[in-house]
Every structure is written in structure tokens, then in C-alpha cells.
Scaffold this motif. Structure first.
Motif, short mmCIF file in Angstrom:
data_model
loop_
_atom_site.label_atom_id
_atom_site.label_comp_id
_atom_site.label_asym_id
_atom_site.label_seq_id
_atom_site.Cartn_x
_atom_site.Cartn_y
_atom_site.Cartn_z
N LEU A 143 0.84 -1.21 0.00
CA LEU A 143 0.00 0.00 0.00
C LEU A 143 0.86 1.25 0.00
CD1 LEU A 143 -2.80 -1.09 2.51
CD2 LEU A 143 -2.90 -1.01 0.00
N ALA A 144 1.99 1.17 0.68
CA ALA A 144 2.87 2.34 0.72
C ALA A 144 3.53 2.57 -0.63
CB ALA A 144 3.93 2.14 1.81
N ARG A 145 3.74 1.50 -1.39
CA ARG A 145 4.50 1.62 -2.64
C ARG A 145 3.63 1.73 -3.89
NH1 ARG A 145 8.71 -3.15 -3.30
NH2 ARG A 145 8.60 -2.42 -5.44
N ARG A 146 2.31 1.39 -3.74
CA ARG A 146 1.54 1.07 -4.95
C ARG A 146 1.39 2.22 -5.93
NH1 ARG A 146 -4.71 0.67 -2.59
NH2 ARG A 146 -4.57 2.55 -1.31
N SER A 147 1.42 3.47 -5.45
CA SER A 147 1.19 4.56 -6.40
C SER A 147 2.45 4.88 -7.21
CB SER A 147 0.70 5.81 -5.66
OG SER A 147 1.70 6.25 -4.79
N GLU A 148 3.57 4.26 -6.83
CA GLU A 148 4.78 4.58 -7.58
C GLU A 148 5.57 3.33 -7.97
OE1 GLU A 148 6.88 6.21 -3.49
OE2 GLU A 148 5.66 7.47 -4.81
N LEU A 149 4.83 2.31 -8.35
CA LEU A 149 5.50 1.11 -8.84
C LEU A 149 6.20 1.45 -10.15
CD1 LEU A 149 2.79 -1.64 -8.21
CD2 LEU A 149 4.84 -1.18 -6.86
N ALA A 150 7.39 0.87 -10.32
CA ALA A 150 8.14 1.13 -11.55
C ALA A 150 7.40 0.52 -12.73
CB ALA A 150 9.53 0.51 -11.42
N PRO A 151 7.53 1.12 -13.91
CA PRO A 151 6.90 0.54 -15.10
C PRO A 151 7.38 -0.90 -15.29
CG PRO A 151 7.84 2.70 -15.60
CD PRO A 151 8.26 2.35 -14.22
N GLY A 152 6.44 -1.77 -15.56
CA GLY A 152 6.83 -3.16 -15.73
C GLY A 152 6.73 -3.95 -14.45
N THR A 153 6.45 -3.27 -13.34
CA THR A 153 6.21 -4.00 -12.09
C THR A 153 4.72 -4.20 -11.92
OG1 THR A 153 8.18 -3.05 -11.11
CG2 THR A 153 6.57 -4.00 -9.60
N LEU A 154 4.32 -5.45 -11.86
CA LEU A 154 2.90 -5.77 -11.90
C LEU A 154 2.51 -6.55 -10.65
CD1 LEU A 154 0.49 -5.59 -13.90
CD2 LEU A 154 1.15 -7.88 -14.67
N LEU A 155 1.41 -6.13 -10.05
CA LEU A 155 0.84 -6.94 -8.98
C LEU A 155 0.31 -8.22 -9.63
CD1 LEU A 155 -0.38 -7.53 -6.19
CD2 LEU A 155 -2.31 -6.11 -6.84
N SER A 156 0.90 -9.35 -9.31
CA SER A 156 0.52 -10.57 -10.02
C SER A 156 -0.34 -11.50 -9.17
CB SER A 156 1.76 -11.31 -10.53
OG SER A 156 2.75 -11.34 -9.52
N ARG A 157 0.00 -11.65 -7.90
CA ARG A 157 -0.77 -12.57 -7.07
C ARG A 157 -0.88 -12.03 -5.66
NH1 ARG A 157 2.42 -15.76 -10.30
NH2 ARG A 157 1.25 -17.14 -11.69
N ILE A 158 -1.88 -12.57 -4.96
CA ILE A 158 -2.07 -12.24 -3.56
C ILE A 158 -2.04 -13.58 -2.83
CG2 ILE A 158 -3.67 -11.33 -1.84
CD1 ILE A 158 -3.92 -10.16 -5.41
N VAL A 159 -1.30 -13.63 -1.75
CA VAL A 159 -1.14 -14.90 -1.04
C VAL A 159 -1.65 -14.74 0.38
CG1 VAL A 159 0.45 -16.71 -0.32
CG2 VAL A 159 0.87 -15.43 -2.44
N VAL A 160 -2.58 -15.60 0.74
CA VAL A 160 -3.16 -15.55 2.08
C VAL A 160 -2.81 -16.87 2.76
CG1 VAL A 160 -5.28 -15.35 3.42
CG2 VAL A 160 -5.06 -14.14 1.25
N ALA A 161 -2.15 -16.76 3.90
CA ALA A 161 -1.80 -17.98 4.63
C ALA A 161 -3.04 -18.57 5.28
CB ALA A 161 -0.75 -17.66 5.70
N ARG A 162 -3.11 -19.90 5.27
CA ARG A 162 -4.24 -20.56 5.95
C ARG A 162 -3.87 -20.77 7.40
NH1 ARG A 162 -7.08 -25.12 2.45
NH2 ARG A 162 -8.67 -24.60 3.96
#
Lengths: 799, 148, 288
Positions: C157-176
Motif C-alpha cells: 500500500l505504501a509503494r503502490r502509487s509509484e511502482l516502476a513501469p513493468g512491475t505488476l501486482l501478479s498474485r495475492i497470497v493468504v496464509a491458511r
């Protein structure tokens, strides 16, 4: 005669369900140009310069117009409204220029390229500011404006003032045996949110302007557009396809003159459609209002005297609110027997978007105020609210606020009917669970806005009839159901055999417009008169054919029969064919206007309507549960007893009541408009302007009350407008009962209710409403000897 | 580059850009004017169409994302003029007023009823929570649905 | 206004690596496009025009999968709200995420709006999935030409507005884990609008419903959702008692600086938090 009461289905339903109906926004016109308006970004400013040269040179641009191309002013009562801001900006969103171009993108780009130099001026955003000491004037030149209707006092930021005085309220308040109860109320604006925005397509043909538009009032559009274009009214033709919702928004001229002016300059058809954001920013909303009401009441609940001041925000231009000052006499001054009364109803200019007409204009908030005030009276004198209402509601022979004599006992029996409904169904209190439970019953007085209508009926050789009027189908079904039913009933036809022509000012005669519950009544009466003339002519011809005097003939099921000898006559088609040979095609025309019920002379000053031709009454009851943690109000049940005169199509009326109550629930609970310091409306769309969704609504239990006196055709009254009237009143009273708090403001959004529960808010205070009633008036009452005069002029007013 | 779209079972080619809202392609290019652009931000539901049988808002869907999917609009419900059962009950119950919301309502309901053929009243209301109607007050529409 | 965009401005990626490469190639002119619901309405809200070079992600199968493993759940960034709610409907511990995905916006938007889009809409204070994923201690996977990186939600959340071009949020991992979770949102109508306040709560309960671990997040109150650590600390070690939890929440309201909005003032968002905490605690008690 054929049976007139039936659940005749609407003929437009099928195409609407198939997505085939072409509303104004769906119309394709070959070669049409697209238009955009440049709107002011500030609420108040002097216009130093508008330079359109760069915009004109942009690609695709065909015309750019500003105030210099249409210098006239229009208005209701007072001609205060120019088409474009001229010299001065008076509200955020006011049009300053218009552009037509080949594409919408080009038009918008060119509008953005117009150079405007503005010098900010002080703005009055609230009515408190507008009426405050040394307030800046929205219209410094108000004295120079043409007065279209004499009688209302006006001056400074007061666009219009209407007053009522009957009896001696001064003496009533001074009586030793009365309790004086004072209440203050404030309500916000309400946006119609009609799904189809205001939209118009204008083109010049053979030297005349043809406007296709989404309107409720084609003749107002015709007359105002002609006035602003400085052409004869007969040089403008208005046609109206299906309208995607009106609710009063489209009772005024809106975008049509811009489209027409651009079409004239571009010499091509022009289409202008408001975006949703423009609709939100410049909606002719139901006005925000502030109300102070005081009553002197005896311990037995007799209302010896009542006085009130109602402030209605008209925004930057007077418009509909000037007319609506009239309604306070009949809404806030309605419902109850009053020993004496004085009312001041004032339309106030502010530097905000102009307001307009909305279903049961003025009535919704005045009924809220009146009914909450009534409950505060009951609390003060220790009387049961239902008992108080039962004793005090207007009945046969009672005087209204302006001294009109009401006919028939209607509200009393309607309260009895509601008591019956209540007894027959279990309370929903258990559903409230841990929440606060409240219930309330309220009464309301509204009216049918009659006025002129015209109709022509042509009898065709195939036995069908064509009804030609300037009525518009805005969704209520009056044009699709009520009118064909009336004509069919008069002629012995099936309603499906009556073709209803869509509104066209070149075909139908003058009409005030569709609104104010007047369609079935005024257009219905004109249609019935036209059909009666056809009937007479038809029977004359049939009389010759059947060798029987007209009095001996009956019309039913598409046939003329000799009375008592079914099967011996002829089909209406055969008679129509015979008529064409003998006397020519059969046609009839009819017209109607209000009869003008009398008020008591001298009671009403500055009013457009002194007394109600057709009063309409409503009784609403609801149960609510209030969440003490979040302030959410859930409506548990809702019941309506509505005075309909006579129900021609009960099922259609149920639809109007369910829909009207739902709009009222939005007004009462959800729909909020706030105005920022920059004078713009903060709710820009459906996200923040919240109307009720399916889960926020309950089925309304409905009982139609028939038989009250009405001059409407067949005893009808308008049924579509009144359902919204006392919803806010009922909800507010129920929430007050549930919470034990003094509900003074609408809408009752969760934050506002929680504020009440937590005691966070300050009590209302209106320093701009003087404590002594007389001190509020521009014109001392002694000088007000004006007698009501009927409207004339280009803008026909109405709700 | 043209967009190939499958609309109401027919292959259509759009000359619009891929980011054009599907509702504009349907209305302006294919003259399928049933879907109404009322709020253009996904709150009113008047432009709802089916995308591979799921109700979606055509105002928020770039036409480029609809390539390869089956698009169905309200015009497909009664192809030969015979109303679908859902349309029929709406007509029979006399619930239509101004009519602008119905194309979207019908598509939301069509998608919903296909997977929930015997819904409760509450389920129907929840399925309509993205479809605003300003005229009718909903309940009589829901009565009609439940009569199916 | 609508933009006409040609082939160069709209690229449909079919693999994650293809998308990353295409985005890197486009630099700052490029932008990923998932469900598009936020981007399409941005211009109406005074946001940017749709004038970027978009790389559509919706055809990337690997990003549309929910993988439910024994230790964790991996959610592709292009899983829609509707698909997410349906995939996790009966998975223990995921109630908060299911409730968030099943109740946000409205049914038609849930059909297309994706989890990745919801997390990347940095100017959307009322996003439902954000507090739900914070309370579940989710991590997000970022894929870039340089490789794959896994970071916490908070870090993202702190980084999301300035992700470098080509950096993509690909997956979300939730521990069981053995935690129960709940998501309580408060729209102003019954549904269909964005909530004015959200409380997401995950707790692990021991004997007598004693709170062993707690993780709480608050959404929509401030501009960005975040954890409520003082509430968590106050809950741990005591039996979970909805009234006591609400009272505790009431004492910790100073933790937030609530935002004023057109729909609700800041004071209201704070005032309702204790009752939202109570409802969340109520939902997590074993008998409920």
C-alpha cells in the motif's frame, strides 16, 4: 356506455421492454452537429471578456454563440433569466457560451478553448447570507426587469413574496387560553435524477425551427424558445418522443433554446444533451427551504391561530419558485381548520443553480413541517396525534387558509380507512429487534394543477379514433391509459382502438404541460369534450342509417345499437364510412381550463392560485426501526390511503403510488444535495446522490379512496403526483417518535440521525427570519390589496 | 485495427478504439440503443448487458475487453417479436413506466434467473442492487419476477 | 471524453511475462488494465483521461486462478470479486475476504472488477478487499522483468502509487491459519454504495473464546486502510466479548484521523467504528 374502469395495459410497454423505444437521446438525425456548453466555474463574477475567436477556428466547429446572440430574458412572474450569463455570472455552472461542431469531442474542445476573463464578485450561497445585513445582490438591476405578473412583492434578494392573512392571528396568539408552539424546519434540495437527461435536437425547416426534445411542456418550450430567438412563437414547432422520466424537471424550457440558436447559426441540425454531471450541477431541483411556524392552540386542540414564514431558495433565477410561493397557502396552510392564519412565502435569490419543479413541489417539505409541527403541538398540549388530526382535519364547509370553502368530508373518512388498515394487519414492531421503533400517521393536502388543455378526436373509417393533443407520455401512463380509456368510454370503443398522437405543437392545441397531476383531468376533460362532439356527429349519421332518433341509440363494443335491440345496429366503422360519404369525416374538438374556485376576497396577496379547484388528500402511515449505533432508518411498513376521485385504471395508480412513495423515501432518508463554498453542488452523480435501491424499499399497502367531489372528467383526480406528498412527513414523525428527538431537518441520512441521537447538532436558528411575523414582509399587509390574476406571458408556471 | 465483437450471436466489426466503452459501440455504431448510458460510472445499471452470460455494465467495459466474448443485449430477448417469459410478466403486470431502466433491469434479471431459477424476494432484490429505477419503486417489478 | 486508441495503445497480453515485458517496454506511458472499472470512470471523477497505452491482463489465465493449497491460498490478480467470493465460499478462515468480495459495489461490477484492480486503486479509500486482506496478513507478489518479489500488504500500500513501469501486482497470497475472520462494512443504503467505514477482524480463539491472536484493519475511515494495533493489543489475552470490544474500540478512536467526504463527515466514520467492531466480534464468537 363501455365500462371505463379497467386495468388496461400500456401500449408502449412492449417496445420499452424490447429496447426499441427511441427517446430523444436515442434519435439519429442525419448530419446532426453536436453541441457543448461552456459553464461558469464560479458562483459570482463580472464577465470582463469572452473571446471566441480561437474556438471558432478549431476543427469541426460550425457555430459559437454567447449572450450577444440572444440578449432577451425570460422568467415566471419576472423576466430575470438570460439564456447566457450576460455581463455577470450568477451561479456555478451557468452557461456562458455554446458551441456546435461535427463531433462532441470537437465541440467540447472548442468550448474549453473559449477565453473568458472573470472578475470574482461576492457571492451569497445560502438564504441566510442572501437575507443578511449588507448582502450582495444577485440581481443588482432587479428594478429594471420586466414584471410579467403583477402582485407579488419583490426587491433585493427576494424574488417574490406571497402572503395570506385571514382573521386576526394577532388576537389569537394573545388569547389567555392558548398554548403557543413554535417549530423550525430546514430541508435540502432534491434532484429528479430522471434517467433521460435534458436533451434536445433542433433544426430549421422551411424557415421554422423544429425542436425534438425531452420535455413535459412543449408549449412552454415553443414560447420561451421563440422569445429568446426573437421570432414569432408560431415559427417554432416542438415534438416530443417518449420521455425517459420527468418528475417536474422537464416542466420548464431547458436546453432547447441553445440547440435552436446554434442550429440557426450553423444552418444545420444540432443535438445538445446534458451529461449526468451537468444534470447534477444544474438540475432544476426541488428547492431547499427554511420554515418557521407557530400556532396558538387551546387545550382541546382547537387551532386558534397559525403563522408561518417559508423561505424557498430559487437559486440565481426566480423561475418556478416564484410561482410556488403560492403553494404554501395550500400546503402549510392546508390539512387543518384554522381560526385565523397569516403566512409569508418568499422566494429568495442565491448564487446557486436555479431550482425548479418537482412532483408535489413545495408540498413535500411544507407537509413535513406541518405534520412535525402538529406532533409537537400534540406533545405540548398532551393530546394523541391521531385524535388531534381526527378533530382538526378539514371537512365539508370548512374554510381553507385563503378562505375557500372545502366541499365534502374526505380526510376524516380517510383517517378512518387507515385505522381499518392498521387494525387488519399486525404491527411489524418485532422486526425492529434491538433497534428503536416508531410509527406515525400523517395527512396531506395537495391539488390538481388544472389550466388550459385542448384536444381533437378524429373518427377513422376503420372504426378507430385518433386523439390529438399536446400531452406527453413521461412514463406515468396517463397518455397511454387514462386518455384512451376516456375517449373509448365516450365512443363505445375499446381503448386499444384509440390512437394517441405524440405531442406536436403543430398538431395539438395549447396545453400547460404534463405535470401537477393534470393530465387525466385537464387533457382528459378536453379529450372527453372532443370525443363527445364526435359521439354526437356519429349518432346523427347512425340515426339516419338506422331510422332511429339519436336518443334511442347506444354505443358500445365498437357498435351503434338501437337501444334494447342488440345486433340490429351497425359497426362504428360502417357509420364512419357512411359519414365520410354524407357529411365528410367526423372530427371533434374540445377544450378545458380551471373553473377558478373562489378564495375569500383580500386573503391572498401575490398568489398565482388563490384557491384550489381540485383539492387532493392523502393519509400515510409507516413504521420504522432506527439503529441507535449507526443512525440507519429501516422502513418496516408503509400504507397509503389516497383520494383519487375515481380510479380509471387502479393498477396504474398502484404503480404511481409505489413509485411516488419510493421517491419520497429517497427524499426523506437518502437523497442529499450539499453546496460547497464555491457554490457548486457537491454530489456529481449516482455515487454520492443516493436514490433508493430495491433493498431500501417495502411494498406499499394501498387503499384508493373514491367518491370525493371533483370537477375532473368522470370524477377523476390526478393520482400520479400526490403519492410523494407526505412520505417525508410520515417518516420524520415516525423517526421522532422512535428516537424521542426533535426532527427538524431532512433528509434523515444515517449521519444526521446519529447526530440527533448523540445530541451533537445545534438546534436550528434562523436569524434571517424575524421573530415578529410582520417584520419579515417587504410590503406591509395593509398595502396588499392585490387580487389574484391569472398568468399570462411566455412561461406558463406550474408544479 | 478493427474490433471483432460477437453481439447477439452475430459477428460484428467495430471501428472504434479498444478503450471505447462498449455501450457507445453498441449504440452509436451498431444502433442497438436498448442499453442506456445514464450514469456512465457503473451505479445505475441501465446499460447492463450479458458478457458470456454474466451481467456487466457496458459503460465501464472497454470494447477491447469484450473481444472474444458473447455479448447479449436487450434486443436479443425477443428476436422475432415474441417476448421472453421475463418480458411477458413485466408487460402483464403493467410495471413499465418511463422505461429507461428496463433494458438494464431485464439483462441483470436474465443473467440472475439463469443461475437462480427459483429465487426468493430478497435474492431478487439483491440481484437488482445495481439497477436503479426512478419511477416504479421496484416492488411491482419484483412481484412480476416472482410470478415466473 | 472518449479516446480513440489504436493497436499501439491497447495490447492484450496472454502471459504474465508478456504483460510485464509489454509494460516495461511502454515505460511511464503504459498502464495495466484489469477489469477496467476504475479506469473507465476516472475521467468523470476529475481523474486522468484514458490516454495511456494499456496492457490488458484479462486473458492471462494464470492470473485468473485461485489456488487453494494446504498452507496458503494464492489468488491471481485478475480474479474478479464474484469469482473470488465463489472460490473461497467454504474455506475456513476466509470469511472476511468472502464477505468483502461478495458485498462490494454491485453485482455487475463484481463480475468484472478484479482483486488486483481493487488493490491498485490507490485513490479509492473505500476499497473492501484492502482491509480484509490486511486482517488476513496477506502478502502480495510483484512481478517485474527483474523477477518476483513478495511483500506485505502494508508495504504494498505504501509503494503502490509509484511502482516502476513493468512491475505488476501478479498474485495475492493468504496464509491458511486457524483464525476466524469477519468483514463488517457500513454503506449508507442497504447495499450498492461504497461503505463509509469498514472493520475487518481476524482472531484465533482459545479456550473460553480467549483471544490468542488478533489482527484488525479499518477501511474507508482514512485515505488508506490500515491496521488497528491498539485494538488488537487490547483484545488479545481476554475472552472475546462484543460489548467489551466495542468499548475498547471507543477508547481507541484517537488512533485515526478520519476523512471528510461528500457522503459522510469524519466524525461519523469514527462514531460508528465501535459498533462495527462489536458486530465483527459477534460474528466471530463460536455460537454465532
Amino acid at each position: 356506455m363501455a365500462e371505463v374502469t379497467l386495468n388496461f395495459p400500456r401500449r408502449d410497454a412492449r417496445d420499452k421492454l424490447r429496447g426499441r423505444t427511441r427517446y430523444t437521446i436515442d434519435r439519429d438525425v442525419s448530419g446532426v452537429l453536436h453541441a457543448a456548453l461552456l459553464r461558469a466555474p464560479v458562483p459570482s463574477a463580472r464577465i470582463l471578456r469572452i473571446d471566441t475567436a480561437a474556438a471558432r477556428a478549431m476543427p469541426g466547429v460550425r457555430a459559437v454563440v454567447t449572450a450577444e446572440h440572444a440578449p432577451g430574458r425570460h422568467g415566471i412572474g419576472i423576466a430575470d433569466h438570460p439564456l447566457f450569463a450576460a455581463g455577470r455570472v450568477r451561479y456555478h455552472g451557468e452557461p456562458m457560451a455554446a458551441v456546435a461542431a461535427d463531433t462532441l469531442a470537437q465541440a467540447q474542445a472548442a468550448a474549453a478553448a473559449i477565453v473568458v476573463e472573470l472578475e470574482p464578485l461576492p457571492a451569497v450561497i445560502t438564504m441566510a447570507e442572501a437575507l443578511g445585513p449588507s448582502a450582495s445582490l444577485v440581481h443588482p438591476d432587479w428594478r429594471d426587469y420586466e414584471v410579467l405578473v403583477e402582485g407579488g412583492a419583490h426587491g433585493g434578494n427576494v424574488a417574490w413574496e406571497a402572503t395570506v392573512l385571514r382573521g386576526d392571528p394577532e388576537a389569537a396568539f394573545a388569547r389567555a387560553d392558548v398554548t403557543v408552539v413554535e417549530s423550525l424546519f430546514r430541508v435540502g434540495r432534491q434532484n429528479h435524477l430522471s434517467f433521460e437527461p435534458r436533451a434536445a435536437i433542433a433544426a430549421f425547416e422551411d424557415g421554422r425551427c423544429h425542436i425534438e426534445t425531452s420535455t413535459q411542456a412543449p408549449w412552454t418550450v415553443r414560447n420561451v424558445t421563440a422569445h429568446l430567438l426573437d421570432v414569432l412563437p408560431s415559427a417554432v414547432r416542438v415534438t416530443v418522443p417518449a420521455v425517459g422520466g420527468g418528475f417536474g424537471l422537464k416542466f420548464d424550457c431547458a436546453l432547447e433554446p441553445y440547440a435552436a440558436l446554434l442550429a440557426r447559426h450553423a444552418e444545420a441540425p444540432v443535438r445538445l444533451v446534458n451529461s449526468r454531471q451537468e444534470e447534477m450541477l444544474t438540475c432544476l431541483s426541488r428547492e431547499n427551504a427554511e420554515i418557521r411556524i407557530r400556532s396558538a392552540v387551546t387545550k382541546d386542540g382547537e387551532i386558534a391561530g397559525r403563522e408561518a414564514v417559508v423561505l424557498m431558495d430559487c437559486g440565481a433565477y426566480g423561475g418556478e419558485q416564484i410561482f410556488l410561493t403560492t403553494m404554501t397557502a395550500h400546503t402549510l396552510g392546508g390539512n387543518y381548520k384554522l381560526g385565523s392564519v397569516r403566512l409569508a412565502s418568499r422566494a429568495v435569490y442565491t448564487n446557486t443553480a436555479p431550482n425548479g419543479a418537482f412532483r408535489a413541489c413545495n408540498g413535500t417539505y411544507n407537509t413535513f413541517a406541518l405534520e412535525r409541527h402538529t406532533d409537537e403541538i400534540c406533545e405540548a398540549i398532551g393530546m394523541d396525534p391521531l385524535e388531534f388530526r381526527r378533530r382538526n382535519v378539514l371537512g365539508d364547509g370548512n374554510l381553507g387558509a385563503t378562505g375557500q370553502i372545502f366541499e365534502g368530508d374526505v380526510l376524516g373518512p380517510m383517517l378512518d380507512r387507515m385505522a381499518g388498515l392498521r387494525a387488519a394487519r399486525p404491527s411489524k414492531q418485532a422486526q425492529a429487534g434491538d433497534r428503536l421503533y416508531g410509527r406515525a400517521t400523517t395527512v396531506g393536502t395537495w391539488f390538481v394543477f388544472v389550466g388550459p388543455s385542448a384536444a381533437t378526436v378524429n373518427l377513422n373509417a376503420d372504426g378507430s379514433a385518433t386523439l390529438v393533443t399536446s400531452g406527453v407520455e413521461i412514463g406515468s401512463g396517463s397518455m397511454m391509459q387514462g386518455l384512451p380509456q376516456i375517449v373509448a368510454h365516450t365512443l363505445g370503443l375499446k381503448p386499444q382502438d384509440v390512437v394517441v398522437r405524440a405531442a406536436d405543437t403543430d398538431a395539438g392545441g395549447y396545453d400547460v404541460g404534463v405535470g401537477g397531476g393534470r393530465t387525466t383531468v385537464s387533457l382528459g376533460a378536453a379529450s372527453m369534450a372532443a370525443a363527445s362532439e364526435v359521439r354526437r356527429k356519429l349518432l346523427d349519421v347512425a340515426s339516419g342509417m338506422l331510422q332511429t332518433p339519436p336518443e334511442g341509440l347506444t354505443l358500445a363494443n365498437g357498435r351503434v345499437e338501437i337501444a334494447g335491440r342488440p345486433g340490429t345496429g351497425a359497426s362504428i366503422a360502417e357509420v364512419a364510412v357512411q359519414a365520410q360519404k354524407l357529411v365528410g369525416p367526423i372530427a371533434g374538438s374540445g377544450s378545458f381550463t380551471g373553473p377558478g374556485v373562489a378564495a375569500m376576497p383580500g386573503c391572498a396577496a401575490g398568489h398565482f392560485i388563490d384557491a384550489l379547484d381540485i383539492p387532493v388528500f392523502a393519509v400515510h402511515e409507516c413504521e420504522v426501526a432506527v439503529d441507535p449505533d449507526t443512525g440507519h432508518v429501516e422502513v418496516l411498513s408503509y400504507a397509503v390511503v389516497q383520494d383519487v376521485g375515481r380510479a380509471l385504471n387502479p393498477r396504474a395508480i398502484y404503480g404511481q403510488i409505489q413509485g411516488g412513495v419510493t421517491q419520497g423515501l429517497g427524499y426523506a432518508l437518502h437523497e442529499e444535495i450539499s453546496i460547497g463554498a464555491d457554490g457548486s453542488i457537491r454530489q456529481s452523480g449516482f455515487e454520492t446522490y443516493r436514490v433508493p435501491l430495491a433493498q431500501d424499499v417495502v411494498p406499499v399497502e394501498i387503499s384508493l379512496f373514491e367518491g370525493a367531489p371533483s370537477i375532473g372528467p368522470l370524477g377523476t383526480k390526478g393520482a400520479g403526483e400526490v403519492p410523494i406528498l407526505n412520505v417525508a412527513a410520515a417518516i420524520a414523525c415516525a423517526v421522532a417518535n422512535a428516537t424521542g428527538r426533535r426532527v427538524q431537518e431532512l433528509p434523515l441520512t444515517p449521519p444526521r440521525v446519529l447526530e440527533l441521537l448523540l445530541g451533537r447538532g445545534l438546534p436550528l436558528d434562523f436569524p434571517h427570519i424575524a421573530t415578529a411575523w410582520d417584520d419579515n414582509l417587504l410590503r406591509p399587509l395593509a398595502a396588499a390589496s392585490w387580487q389574484g390574476r391569472r398568468m399570462a406571458g411566455p412561461d406558463a408556471p406550474g408544479p | 485495427m478493427a474490433l471483432l465483437l460477437t453481439v447477439n450471436g452475430e459477428d460484428r466489426t467495430s471501428g472504434h478504439g479498444a478503450m471505447t466503452p462498449l455501450v457507445d459501440v453498441l449504440r452509436d455504431e451498431f444502433h442497438l440503443k436498448g442499453a442506456k448510458p445514464v450514469c456512465r460510472e457503473g451505479f445505475c445499471g441501465a446499460c447492463t448487458v450479458l458478457l458470456d452470460d454474466h451481467p456487466v455494465m457496458a459503460c465501464l467495459l472497454p470494447a477491447g475487453l469484450a473481444v472474444g466474448a458473447r455479448i447479449r443485449t436487450v434486443e436479443s430477448l425477443a428476436p422475432d417479436g415474441a417476448l421472453s417469459p421475463l418480458q411477458q410478466v413485466m408487460e402483464e403486470h403493467d410495471v413499465v413506466q418511463c422505461g429507461m431502466c428496463f433494458p438494464g433491469m431485464l439483462m441483470s434479471l436474465s443473467g440472475f434467473l439463469a443461475v437462480t431459477p427459483r429465487p426468493t424476494r430478497d435474492e431478487v432484490k439483491a440481484a437488482l442492487s445495481g439497477n436503479v429505477c426512478r419511477c416504479t419503486g421496484y416492488e411491482r417489478i419484483i412481484d412480476a419476477v416472482l410470478s415466473l | 471524453m472518449r479516446m480513440k486508441t489504436g493497436a499501439d495503445t491497447f495490447h492484450v497480453a496472454t502471459t504474465l511475462h508478456g504483460a510485464v515485458a509489454a509494460l516495461a517496454d511502454r515505460g511511464h506511458a503504459g498502464a495495466p488494465l484489469a477489469g477496467a472499472t476504475w479506469i473507465m470512470r476516472a475521467p468523470l471523477r476529475g481523474g486522468p483521461q484514458q490516454d495511456r497505452s494499456y496492457v490488458a491482463l484479462s486473458r492471462i489465465d494464470e492470473l485468473r486462478r485461485v489456488e487453494i493449497g494446504e498452507r496458503d491460498i494464492t489468488i491471481g490478480a485478475c480474479v474478479t470479486h464474484a469469482a473470488l467470493a465463489s472460490a473461497l465460499a467454504h474455506i475456513d478462515g476466509c470469511a472476511a475476504l468472502v464477505q468483502a468480495a461478495a458485498s462490494s459495489a454491485n453485482p455487475a461490477v463484481r463480475q468484472v472488477a478484479t482483486i488486483g484492480g481493487n488493490l491498485c486503486a490507490w485513490d479509492f479509500a473505500s476499497a473492501d478487499l484492502v482491509p480484509a486482506l490486511i486482517c488476513l496478513a496477506a502478502n502480495v507478489e510483484l512481478t517485474s522483468p527483474d523477477g518476483v518479489e513478495r511483500i506485505s500488504m502494508e508495504r504494498f500500500l505504501a509503494r503502490r502509487s509509484e511502482l516502476a513501469p513493468g512491475t505488476l501486482l501478479s498474485r495475492i497470497v493468504v496464509a491458511r491459519t486457524a483464525c476466524g475472520s469477519a468483514h463488517v462494512r457500513l454503506p449508507l443504503r442497504r447495499s450498492g454504495d461504497y461503505p463509509v467505514a469498514i472493520v475487518s477482524l481476524a482472531v484465533k480463539l482459545g479456550q473460553n473464546s480467549t483471544v490468542l491472536t488478533a489482527r484488525a484493519a479499518v477501511g474507508s475511515v482514512e485515505v488508506v486502510a490500515r491496521r488497528w494495533e491498539t485494538l488488537e493489543a487490547g483484545l488479545v489475552g481476554r475472552p472475546l466479548d462484543p460489548q467489551a470490544a466495542a468499548a475498547l474500540a471507543g477508547r481507541c478512536l484517537d488512533d485515526f484521523v478520519a476523512r471528510d467526504g461528500v457522503e459522510a463527515a469524519g466524525w461519523y466514520r469514527l462514531a460508528v467504528l465501535p459498533s462495527l467492531v462489536r458486530r465483527a466480534a459477534q460474528a466471530l464468537l463460536p455460537h454465532s
